[in-house]
Design a protein around this motif. Structure first.
Motif, short mmCIF file in Angstrom:
data_model
loop_
_atom_site.label_atom_id
_atom_site.label_comp_id
_atom_site.label_asym_id
_atom_site.label_seq_id
_atom_site.Cartn_x
_atom_site.Cartn_y
_atom_site.Cartn_z
N LEU A 55 21.82 85.43 25.43
CA LEU A 55 21.30 84.07 25.54
C LEU A 55 19.88 84.05 26.10
O LEU A 55 19.29 82.98 26.25
N THR A 56 19.35 85.25 26.37
CA THR A 56 18.01 85.39 26.94
C THR A 56 17.25 86.42 26.11
O THR A 56 17.12 87.58 26.49
N PRO A 57 16.75 86.02 24.94
CA PRO A 57 16.18 86.99 23.99
C PRO A 57 15.01 87.81 24.53
O PRO A 57 14.79 88.94 24.07
N GLU A 58 14.26 87.27 25.52
CA GLU A 58 13.12 88.04 26.03
C GLU A 58 13.57 89.32 26.74
O GLU A 58 12.74 90.19 27.05
N SER A 59 14.88 89.47 26.98
CA SER A 59 15.40 90.66 27.65
C SER A 59 15.45 91.87 26.72
O SER A 59 15.68 93.00 27.19
N ILE A 60 15.25 91.69 25.42
CA ILE A 60 15.49 92.75 24.44
C ILE A 60 14.65 94.01 24.70
O ILE A 60 15.11 95.14 24.49
N GLN A 346 24.40 89.44 20.28
CA GLN A 346 23.46 90.43 20.79
C GLN A 346 22.97 91.37 19.69
O GLN A 346 21.79 91.71 19.63
N THR A 347 23.86 91.77 18.79
CA THR A 347 23.46 92.67 17.70
C THR A 347 22.45 92.01 16.78
O THR A 347 21.56 92.68 16.23
N ALA A 348 22.56 90.70 16.61
CA ALA A 348 21.55 89.98 15.82
C ALA A 348 20.17 90.10 16.45
O ALA A 348 19.16 90.19 15.74
N LEU A 349 20.11 90.14 17.78
CA LEU A 349 18.82 90.31 18.46
C LEU A 349 18.28 91.71 18.23
O LEU A 349 17.07 91.90 18.01
N PHE A 350 19.16 92.72 18.26
CA PHE A 350 18.72 94.08 17.95
C PHE A 350 18.20 94.15 16.51
O PHE A 350 17.19 94.81 16.23
N TYR A 351 18.87 93.47 15.60
CA TYR A 351 18.46 93.45 14.19
C TYR A 351 17.08 92.80 14.04
O TYR A 351 16.26 93.25 13.23
N MET A 378 18.88 82.98 11.91
CA MET A 378 18.96 81.65 12.54
C MET A 378 17.96 81.54 13.69
O MET A 378 17.44 82.53 14.20
N SER A 379 17.70 80.32 14.11
CA SER A 379 16.98 80.11 15.36
C SER A 379 17.92 80.47 16.50
O SER A 379 19.15 80.56 16.31
N GLN A 380 17.37 80.67 17.70
CA GLN A 380 18.23 81.02 18.83
C GLN A 380 19.24 79.91 19.11
O GLN A 380 20.41 80.19 19.40
N GLU A 381 18.84 78.67 18.96
CA GLU A 381 19.76 77.54 19.20
C GLU A 381 20.91 77.57 18.19
O GLU A 381 22.09 77.39 18.56
N GLU A 382 20.59 77.83 16.92
CA GLU A 382 21.63 77.90 15.89
C GLU A 382 22.55 79.10 16.13
O GLU A 382 23.78 79.02 15.95
N ARG A 383 21.95 80.21 16.54
CA ARG A 383 22.72 81.44 16.78
C ARG A 383 23.70 81.24 17.95
O ARG A 383 24.84 81.68 17.87
N VAL A 384 23.25 80.59 18.97
CA VAL A 384 24.12 80.33 20.11
C VAL A 384 25.28 79.43 19.70
O VAL A 384 26.44 79.69 20.03
#
Length: 389
Positions: A55-60, A346-351, A378-384
């Protein structure tokens, strides 16, 4: 690190990674809670950690470093250090620039694999502390070459990334490391409690020539660290010998409190301004003014794909095949214990950081790659929203 200078103490609080998980200090308590124990089970909980991170994409970027072998240094002597934060250098003419600290281990940066770390944790959990103590005791003093990166004030306005965002690095190709000195550990503490357990750091302890930057995480730490030390060690923690200035008494109006041992200011005034020759601010030590404009409010951060760029570059261009394989294994060993909906998010963020990165995580966890790709688009809001249940 506490520098005892002729002009007072300078505390530099950094990390063994050049970035951090979050860029907004208001998230700090929540992040720390996810690293602690579940309120009911009192065990470490992968759901807590990966829920927050996804939920915090900047952590990637930090997650990619932490779960690679870089996240497990071989020893303190083989560990690099970084200020992570951006700071200000300034001179008496009022000119300033921005800089970051880097401490490079002269023995070389060496790491452990997950298997090696697991074995050592079970057989010799004090290994790192013992290794450092024994090497110093034997006269084999570990050392670090100290570097800075320097960015001009004008460059900071136009750099490809926000130079004050602690989740980002300044590329060395753009701002190369400039050597400035050595740090050598040449003495062990005579008493661990007195010199280690009681040491207190406050990032707001600066000396002339070094100042703060608009880094939001740093600004938050300026307040939180001394508050923590007052809670942990008492209102007069700065009088404990390991924390006291070696340059003489500090001139301020701090009085009273438990364990005050410096005479408490005697009969002198305990307020400012006064007409009894009490200490006064000295304008020659003022930090240069910087231009800050904008509406003061609680602004939601508008997420963009820029948060995934550096993590992807690290995965593709810096890591070796072995590094990437170990990274995937380390992540999946932990993320695989979280709920599937969190794994997908989370895997979507890695992708988004790198397609191969995401594909390998998905394959190892047995996730549907099409579903991962759809979430990544998706946008982060949609993904959540799509992964809430």
């Amino acid at each position: 690190m506490k520098f005892y200078t002729d002009e007072g103490n300078y505390d530099m609080v950094g990390n063994n990674t050049p970035v951090f998980f979050i860029r907004d200090a208001i998230k700090f308590p929540d992040f720390i809670h996810t690293q602690k124990r579940h309120p009911a089970k009192h065990t470490k909980d992968p759901d807590m950690m990966w829920d927050f991170l996804s939920l915090t994409p900047e952590s990637i970027h930090q997650v990619t470093i932490l779960f690679s072998d870089r996240g497990t240094p071989k020893s303190f002597r083989h560990m690099d250090g970084h200020s992570s934060h951006t700071y200000m250098f300034y001179n008496q003419a009022g000119e300033h620039c921005w800089f970051k600290w880097h401490f490079k281990a002269d023995l070389g940066f060496q790491t452990l694999t997950d298997a090696e770390a697991t074995e050592l944790a079970g057989t010799d959990p004090d290994r790192a502390t013992k290794d450092l103590y024994d090497s110093i005791e034997a006269g084999e003093y570990p050392s670090w070459t100290v570097y800075v990166q320097i960015m001009t004030a004008d460059d900071a306005k136009n750099y490809k990334f926000d130079p004050f965002d602690i989740t980002k690095v300044w590329y060395h190709a753009d701002y190369p490391l400039i050597p400035v000195g050595k740090m050598v550990l040449n003495r062990n503490p005579e008493n661990f409690f007195a010199e280690v357990e009681q040491v207190a750091f406050a990032p707001g302890n600066f000396v002339p020539g070094i100042g703060v930057s608009p880094d939001k995480m740093l600004l938050g730490r300026l307040f939180s660290y001394p508050d923590t030390q007052r809670h942990r060690l008492g209102a007069n923690f700065h009088q404990i010998p390991i924390n006291a200035s070696k340059a003489g008494l500090t001139n301020n109006y701090q009085r009273d409190g438990v364990m005050n041992i410096d005479g408490n200011g005697g009969a002198g005034p305990n307020y400012y301004p006064n007409s009894f020759d009490g200490p006064e601010p000295d304008a020659q030590y003022a930090v240069p003014a910087i231009d800050v404009t904008g509406l003061v409010d609680r602004h939601p951060f508008v997420l963009s794909d820029v948060d995934f760029v550096q993590a992807g570059e690290l995965y593709r261009r810096v890591m070796s095949d072995t590094d990437r394989s170990n990274l995937i294994s380390n992540i999946c060993g932990n993320l695989g214990q979280a709920q599937k909906r969190i794994q997908l998010r989370q895997t979507a963020l890695f992708y988004k950081a790198d397609e191969d990165y995401g594909k390998r995580i998905a394959k190892t966890l047995g996730l549907d790659l099409t579903e991962v790709k759809n979430l990544a688009d998706m946008s982060q809001e949609e993904r959540v929203k799509a992964t809430m249940s």
